[in-house]
Design an enzyme around this catalytic site. Structure first.
Site, PDB file in Angstrom:
ATOM      1  N   ASP A  10      -0.217  21.428  79.218  1.00 38.33           N
ATOM      2  CA  ASP A  10      -0.561  20.175  78.841  1.00 38.33           C
ATOM      3  C   ASP A  10      -0.107  19.290  79.684  1.00 38.33           C
ATOM      4  O   ASP A  10       1.002  19.414  80.403  1.00 38.33           O
ATOM      5  CB  ASP A  10      -0.445  20.106  77.423  1.00 38.33           C
ATOM      6  CG  ASP A  10      -0.909  18.485  76.827  1.00 38.33           C
ATOM      7  OD1 ASP A  10      -1.904  18.295  77.224  1.00 38.33           O
ATOM      8  OD2 ASP A  10       0.133  17.975  76.342  1.00 38.33           O
ATOM      9  N   ASP A  12      -0.045  15.105  79.075  1.00 35.87           N
ATOM     10  CA  ASP A  12       0.487  14.199  78.645  1.00 35.87           C
ATOM     11  C   ASP A  12       1.734  14.502  77.480  1.00 35.87           C
ATOM     12  O   ASP A  12       1.185  15.274  76.573  1.00 35.87           O
ATOM     13  CB  ASP A  12      -0.575  13.358  77.633  1.00 35.87           C
ATOM     14  CG  ASP A  12      -1.456  12.380  78.483  1.00 35.87           C
ATOM     15  OD1 ASP A  12      -1.260  11.959  79.600  1.00 35.87           O
ATOM     16  OD2 ASP A  12      -2.932  12.898  78.400  1.00 35.87           O
ATOM     17  N   GLY A  47      -2.453  13.937  71.489  1.00 37.96           N
ATOM     18  CA  GLY A  47      -3.499  15.048  71.697  1.00 37.96           C
ATOM     19  C   GLY A  47      -4.761  14.817  71.125  1.00 37.96           C
ATOM     20  O   GLY A  47      -5.531  15.647  71.047  1.00 37.96           O
ATOM     21  N   ILE A  48      -4.823  13.490  70.379  1.00 37.50           N
ATOM     22  CA  ILE A  48      -6.092  13.165  69.939  1.00 37.50           C
ATOM     23  C   ILE A  48      -7.020  12.497  71.116  1.00 37.50           C
ATOM     24  O   ILE A  48      -6.470  11.657  71.743  1.00 37.50           O
ATOM     25  CB  ILE A  48      -6.093  12.217  68.675  1.00 37.50           C
ATOM     26  CG1 ILE A  48      -4.941  12.967  67.657  1.00 37.50           C
ATOM     27  CG2 ILE A  48      -7.181  11.893  68.128  1.00 37.50           C
ATOM     28  CD1 ILE A  48      -5.779  14.314  67.166  1.00 37.50           C
ATOM     29  N   SER A 117      -7.469  14.427  78.383  1.00 33.80           N
ATOM     30  CA  SER A 117      -7.701  13.431  79.221  1.00 33.80           C
ATOM     31  C   SER A 117      -8.746  13.329  79.983  1.00 33.80           C
ATOM     32  O   SER A 117      -8.657  14.223  80.960  1.00 33.80           O
ATOM     33  CB  SER A 117      -6.422  12.913  79.552  1.00 33.80           C
ATOM     34  OG  SER A 117      -6.581  11.845  80.321  1.00 33.80           O
ATOM     35  N   ASN A 119      -8.267  11.161  82.321  1.00 37.20           N
ATOM     36  CA  ASN A 119      -7.629  10.593  83.328  1.00 37.20           C
ATOM     37  C   ASN A 119      -6.698  11.410  83.940  1.00 37.20           C
ATOM     38  O   ASN A 119      -5.878  11.063  84.913  1.00 37.20           O
ATOM     39  CB  ASN A 119      -6.752   9.325  82.904  1.00 37.20           C
ATOM     40  CG  ASN A 119      -7.518   8.066  82.615  1.00 37.20           C
ATOM     41  OD1 ASN A 119      -8.328   7.704  83.236  1.00 37.20           O
ATOM     42  ND2 ASN A 119      -7.625   7.993  81.079  1.00 37.20           N
TER      43      ASN A 119
HETATM   44  C1  G6P Z   1      -4.526  13.356  75.590  1.00 37.30           C
HETATM   45  C2  G6P Z   1      -3.381  12.488  75.162  1.00 37.30           C
HETATM   46  C3  G6P Z   1      -4.304  11.422  73.951  1.00 37.30           C
HETATM   47  C4  G6P Z   1      -5.272  11.094  74.595  1.00 37.30           C
HETATM   48  C5  G6P Z   1      -6.167  11.911  75.181  1.00 37.30           C
HETATM   49  C6  G6P Z   1      -7.464  11.160  75.835  1.00 37.30           C
HETATM   50  O1  G6P Z   1      -4.745  14.436  74.900  1.00 37.30           O
HETATM   51  O2  G6P Z   1      -2.325  13.314  74.432  1.00 37.30           O
HETATM   52  O3  G6P Z   1      -3.142  10.563  73.555  1.00 37.30           O
HETATM   53  O4  G6P Z   1      -5.755   9.929  73.663  1.00 37.30           O
HETATM   54  O5  G6P Z   1      -5.625  12.826  76.130  1.00 37.30           O
HETATM   55  O6  G6P Z   1      -6.913  10.675  76.877  1.00 37.30           O
HETATM   56  P1  G6P Z   1      -7.826   9.534  77.744  1.00 37.30           P
HETATM   57  O7  G6P Z   1      -7.099   9.506  79.034  1.00 37.30           O
HETATM   58  O8  G6P Z   1      -9.161  10.374  78.148  1.00 37.30           O
HETATM   59  O9  G6P Z   1      -8.108   8.384  77.162  1.00 37.30           O
HETATM   60 MG    MG Z   2       0.161  16.073  75.144  1.00 37.11          MG
END
Ligand code: G6P
Ligand code: MG
Length: 224
Positions: A10, A12, A47-48, A117, A119
């Site tokens: 993973d 983040d 992770g949400i 994510s 990003n």
């Molecule tokens: C990961 C992080 C979350 C975040 C999600 C979406 O799972 O742990 O905190 O909300 O990614 O990320 P994004 O960059 O697409 O907003």
């Molecule tokens: Mg994570």
């Protein structure tokens, strides 16, 4: 011939502490909306997905805003987040992360990142670790976010390693569940209260080496 093995990270909260950057950007949005938000509430967002996180940040107020308004808020939070991501460098890797990636390369283990994510590829480029990864699968590749196993299964397919020969390294409860649902061995990073369902629990990546991970795959998993 020795069977291939894979490690799927993973991103983040595992390779880099973007959890803090997500927190700073949610906090900025919450302040703009006059909503209170703190680090403790941020823990629930690990992770949400972005959309689900917004609903948690808004709490009871979520019903006041229509879908378009919520989409605009999520977009705004993302702009705040990208401003912070664009300042990241390799120095923002978490302790042990770079050494572990290099060790896995030397050991011939196939390595992927699988993140919900949208990003993740941007973050990976700022960390300058593309050449240490064989695949990066993220929220732009599938709509299904963890605990659905799709991201991990796509990563295993991308590195051409069967799921039972893959180890997942995760810091979020939803990510641990996704790894288990994918039929992979799961190493949880963080407190047992969060990642206790993993096969192994570690405090930090500094506790892991390429040799130890390969041994885990070859010997079969240690029961939780
Ligand atoms: C990961 C992080 C979350 C975040 C999600 C979406 O799972 O742990 O905190 O909300 O990614 O990320 P994004 O960059 O697409 O907003
Ligand atoms: Mg994570």
């Amino acid at each position: 011939m020795k069977q291939a093995c894979g490690v799927i990270f993973d991103l983040d909260g595992v390779l880099t502490d973007t959890a803090e950057l997500h927190y700073q950007s949610w906090l900025r949005l919450a302040e703009e909306l006059g909503i209170s938000f703190d680090r403790q509430r941020n823990e629930a967002l690990r992770g949400i997905s972005r959309g689900e996180s917004l609903k948690i940040v808004l709490g009871e107020r979520a019903v006041k805003y229509g879908a378009d308004e919520q989409a605009a808020m999520a977009e705004k939070k993302n702009r705040h987040y990208q401003e912070l991501v664009d300042r990241m460098t390799q120095a923002d890797m978490l302790p042990g992360a770079l050494d572990l990636l290099r060790g896995l390369r030397t050991a011939g283990v196939r390595v992927a990142v699988a993140s919900s994510s949208r990003n993740a590829k941007r973050v990976v480029d700022h960390l300058n670790i593309r050449d240490l990864l064989d695949a990066v699968i993220d929220g732009t590749d599938t709509e299904r976010s963890k605990p659905d196993p799709t991201l991990f299964l796509m990563a295993a397919a991308a590195i051409d390693v069967p799921p039972r020969r893959c180890i997942v390294v995760e810091d979020a409860e939803s990510g641990v569940d996704a790894g288990l649902a994918a039929g992979m061995t799961v190493v949880g990073l963080g407190p047992r209260s969060r990642v206790g369902r993993a096969h192994r629990v570690c405090e930090s990546l500094t506790e892991l080496t390429a040799a130890r991970l390969v041994q885990m795959i070859d010997r079969g998993r240690t029961p939780p």
